[in-house]
Design an enzyme around this catalytic site. Structure first.
Site, mmCIF file in Angstrom:
data_model
loop_
_atom_site.group_PDB
_atom_site.id
_atom_site.type_symbol
_atom_site.label_atom_id
_atom_site.label_comp_id
_atom_site.label_asym_id
_atom_site.label_seq_id
_atom_site.Cartn_x
_atom_site.Cartn_y
_atom_site.Cartn_z
ATOM 1 N N LYS A 143 2.129 1.646 -5.220
ATOM 2 C CA LYS A 143 2.816 1.025 -6.378
ATOM 3 C C LYS A 143 2.041 1.234 -7.673
ATOM 4 O O LYS A 143 2.634 1.465 -8.720
ATOM 5 C CB LYS A 143 3.032 -0.467 -6.129
ATOM 6 C CG LYS A 143 4.171 -0.729 -5.163
ATOM 7 C CD LYS A 143 4.375 -2.196 -4.936
ATOM 8 C CE LYS A 143 3.283 -2.808 -4.116
ATOM 9 N NZ LYS A 143 3.240 -2.406 -2.703
ATOM 10 N N GLY A 150 -3.745 -4.914 -4.199
ATOM 11 C CA GLY A 150 -4.750 -3.981 -4.710
ATOM 12 C C GLY A 150 -4.030 -2.734 -5.171
ATOM 13 O O GLY A 150 -3.615 -1.925 -4.354
ATOM 14 N N HIS A 151 -3.809 -2.623 -6.468
ATOM 15 C CA HIS A 151 -3.052 -1.480 -6.994
ATOM 16 C C HIS A 151 -4.013 -0.472 -7.622
ATOM 17 O O HIS A 151 -4.810 -0.826 -8.487
ATOM 18 C CB HIS A 151 -2.002 -1.953 -8.010
ATOM 19 C CG HIS A 151 -0.943 -2.799 -7.358
ATOM 20 N ND1 HIS A 151 0.073 -3.396 -8.045
ATOM 21 C CD2 HIS A 151 -0.753 -3.128 -6.057
ATOM 22 C CE1 HIS A 151 0.846 -4.056 -7.196
ATOM 23 N NE2 HIS A 151 0.351 -3.918 -5.986
ATOM 24 N N ASP A 207 0.815 -1.226 0.000
ATOM 25 C CA ASP A 207 0.000 0.000 0.000
ATOM 26 C C ASP A 207 0.847 1.273 0.000
ATOM 27 O O ASP A 207 0.450 2.301 0.540
ATOM 28 C CB ASP A 207 -0.982 0.013 1.200
ATOM 29 C CG ASP A 207 -1.758 -1.282 1.286
ATOM 30 O OD1 ASP A 207 -2.212 -1.755 0.234
ATOM 31 O OD2 ASP A 207 -1.853 -1.857 2.391
ATOM 32 N N GLN A 235 2.728 -6.169 -2.561
ATOM 33 C CA GLN A 235 2.997 -6.124 -1.114
ATOM 34 C C GLN A 235 4.291 -5.317 -0.849
ATOM 35 O O GLN A 235 4.632 -4.471 -1.656
ATOM 36 C CB GLN A 235 3.075 -7.533 -0.502
ATOM 37 C CG GLN A 235 1.745 -8.281 -0.479
ATOM 38 C CD GLN A 235 1.442 -9.009 -1.767
ATOM 39 O OE1 GLN A 235 2.289 -9.692 -2.323
ATOM 40 N NE2 GLN A 235 0.238 -8.884 -2.262
HETATM 41 P P1 IMP Z 1 -2.177 -12.948 2.523
HETATM 42 O O1 IMP Z 1 -1.174 -12.417 1.560
HETATM 43 O O2 IMP Z 1 -3.593 -12.755 2.068
HETATM 44 O O3 IMP Z 1 -1.888 -14.343 2.948
HETATM 45 O O4 IMP Z 1 -2.085 -12.055 3.875
HETATM 46 C C1 IMP Z 1 -0.931 -12.076 4.718
HETATM 47 C C2 IMP Z 1 -0.658 -10.694 5.305
HETATM 48 O O5 IMP Z 1 -0.234 -9.818 4.268
HETATM 49 C C3 IMP Z 1 -1.881 -10.025 5.937
HETATM 50 O O6 IMP Z 1 -1.438 -9.270 7.053
HETATM 51 C C4 IMP Z 1 -2.384 -9.114 4.837
HETATM 52 O O7 IMP Z 1 -3.117 -8.036 5.356
HETATM 53 C C5 IMP Z 1 -1.075 -8.674 4.201
HETATM 54 N N1 IMP Z 1 -1.190 -8.315 2.781
HETATM 55 C C6 IMP Z 1 -1.274 -9.157 1.735
HETATM 56 N N2 IMP Z 1 -1.320 -8.479 0.581
HETATM 57 C C7 IMP Z 1 -1.247 -7.186 0.890
HETATM 58 C C8 IMP Z 1 -1.212 -5.991 0.108
HETATM 59 O O8 IMP Z 1 -1.241 -5.992 -1.132
HETATM 60 N N3 IMP Z 1 -1.124 -4.824 0.792
HETATM 61 C C9 IMP Z 1 -1.038 -4.791 2.148
HETATM 62 N N4 IMP Z 1 -1.051 -5.879 2.915
HETATM 63 C C10 IMP Z 1 -1.159 -7.069 2.302
#
Ligand code: IMP
Length: 432
Positions: A16, A40-41, A13, A222
């Site tokens: 990007k 989520g871009h 977040d 991420q």
């Molecule tokens: P997962 O990737 O859905 O398994 O989530 C694992 C952790 O990464 C959690 O704390 C999510 O909130 C965080 N997370 C995963 N993708 C994103 C992203 O694109 N932005 C921010 N946090 C993310």
């Protein structure tokens, strides 16, 4: 040819989507190489907001986009995203790696069940099935797009996987799988019929582009602090979010990467669980959350807010070998009385020399802060006017802030962003 990668240096977040959109103007190919639709871009063009979860953000500029082998793909989400974008008349030119793994409904079910089981160790996942799909990839149970292309192989593999997971679900979680094997197979065959022609050997395409001297932009998802190896484990995602993933997730040799652009948001935000230093728990955090619209693009969850953590950012810069910095959302901090920046951690009375592996330490770490005066709270139009000039035209306080960041991290600034629009950006020319 120039190649560049854009990577988040915090918890995702960082902005990007916008930075990729800015840099993609001169790219020939834009490539995602890890993660899935947990990302989520956001790209905003005038009053139109595009929220992308799987398609690389370069799609908005109608570039050739690639979903590399390191991405885990939910075909249902991908189809929806393609169909939504087609309604806006954007021409999509997409290739999907035949080596990329497919997220199945059972992965999403397992994501929710595992989180419940983990209790206080749960990462607060996006429940998109990302972790269970990567588990199957590493466990060699996974289903790849090349399997989907072969009806017999697909049916054989999915029947085996389904039986294995049903056994697991019943014995560990005392739950049956919701969607039957037959329903899953039939759904996935329908999806396949819609994008079969896009599935291809993307490693070959990328290397053809290299031979032709074309510009390639890699789009990370991420951020470094969510990296499965280097992040705040176990409160991480399940993929490598750092530079090595370009090599493993796209088949691209590290030596050929010219520029490594690290993005920092002017403050910290974090969705999900896990400790982090410099968290703001008073009304200033609420104010920043509202002003910065800090709600998850994928899940809508409110993001936790903190001051910029340069001690963590230094670690992210080291791991990634960042050559250029992009600093976003500087406008959000305008009008505050003071801005704090964390420059180090103190643990049990000692200053830490490096970022701790033990995530529990972060709970008891004391942040060492440096304070800065803020700059005025300009309107979006005023920020737009300021961004039409040079960095040296910006308020002195803002220049001091970004120069301190650059000096601390020993990385030059390539781009700064003071609003969501393309016009709210100052960059030092094309990266290509
Ligand atoms: P997962 O990737 O859905 O398994 O989530 C694992 C952790 O990464 C959690 O704390 C999510 O909130 C965080 N997370 C995963 N993708 C994103 C992203 O694109 N932005 C921010 N946090 C993310």
């Amino acid at each position: 040819m120039t190649t560049a990668v854009i990577l988040g240096l915090q918890f995702g977040d960082e902005g990007k989507g916008k930075v990729v959109d800015c840099c993609a103007a001169q790219a020939d190919h834009v490539v995602r190489f890890q993660g899935g639709n947990n990302a989520g871009h956001t790209v905003q063009i005038k009053d139109k907001i595009f929220r992308l979860h799987l398609l690389p953000s370069g799609v908005i500029r109608e570039k050739h986009t690639i979903i590399g082998n390191g991405v885990v793909v939910d075909p249902q989400v991908l189809l929806k995203e393609i169909e939504e974008l087609q309604k806006t008349n954007i021409k999509i030119n997409l290739s999907i790696s035949d080596r990329a793994h497919v997220i199945l409904p059972l992965h999403k079910e397992l994501d929710a069940l595992e989180e419940k089981l983990k209790d206080k160790w749960a990462a607060g996942t996006t429940k998109r099935g990302i972790g269970p799909c990567y588990q199957d990839k590493i466990g060699r149970f996974g289903i790849r797009f090349c399997d989907l292309l072969d009806e017999k192989v697909f049916e054989e593999k999915i029947t085996f996987l389904y039986k294995a997971k049903e056994l697991l679900c019943r014995s560990v979680f005392n739950e049956p799988l919701e969607l039957s094997l037959e329903e899953t197979v039939s759904k996935y065959q329908q999806y396949l019929s819609k994008f079969q022609s896009l599935i291809t050997d993307t490693v070959h395409i990328i290397h053809q582009a290299v031979e032709k001297g074309e510009n390639i932009l890699f789009e990370g998802a991420q951020g470094a602090l969510l990296d499965i190896d280097f992040g705040i484990y176990p409160f991480t995602t399940s993929s490598n979010t750092t530079v090595g993933a370009v090599a493993t997730g796209a088949g691209f040799p590290p030596k050929k990467l010219d520029r490594i652009i690290g993005i920092l948001k002017a403050y910290t935000s974090r969705v999900g669980t896990g400790y982090f230093a410099a968290e703001i728990t008073d009304s200033i955090g609420d104010m920043i959350r509202e002003k910065g619209h800090e709600y998850g693009t994928t899940t809508g969850r409110p993001r936790r807010i903190g001051w910029l953590d340069l001690f963590a950012a230094k670690y992210s810069v080291q791991i990634n070998g960042v050559t250029d910095l992009a600093i976003t959302k500087l406008d959000v901090l305008g009008g505050l009385k003071t801005i704090k920046v964390c420059t180090g951690y103190e643990y049990q009375g000692k200053t830490l020399a490096s970022f701790p592996a033990n995530s529990l330490w972060l709970k008891d770490c004391k942040s060492i802060y440096k304070e800065f005066p803020s700059w005025p709270d300009y309107s979006p139009n005023e920020w737009g006017e300021l961004a039409s000039g040079e960095i040296t035209d910006l308020p002195k306080e803002l220049q001091n802030y970004i120069n301190f960041i650059s000096d601390f991290l020993k990385v030059p600034i390539y781009l700064i962003s003071v609003g969501p629009q393309r016009g709210h950006t100052i960059n030092k020319g094309s990266i290509f």
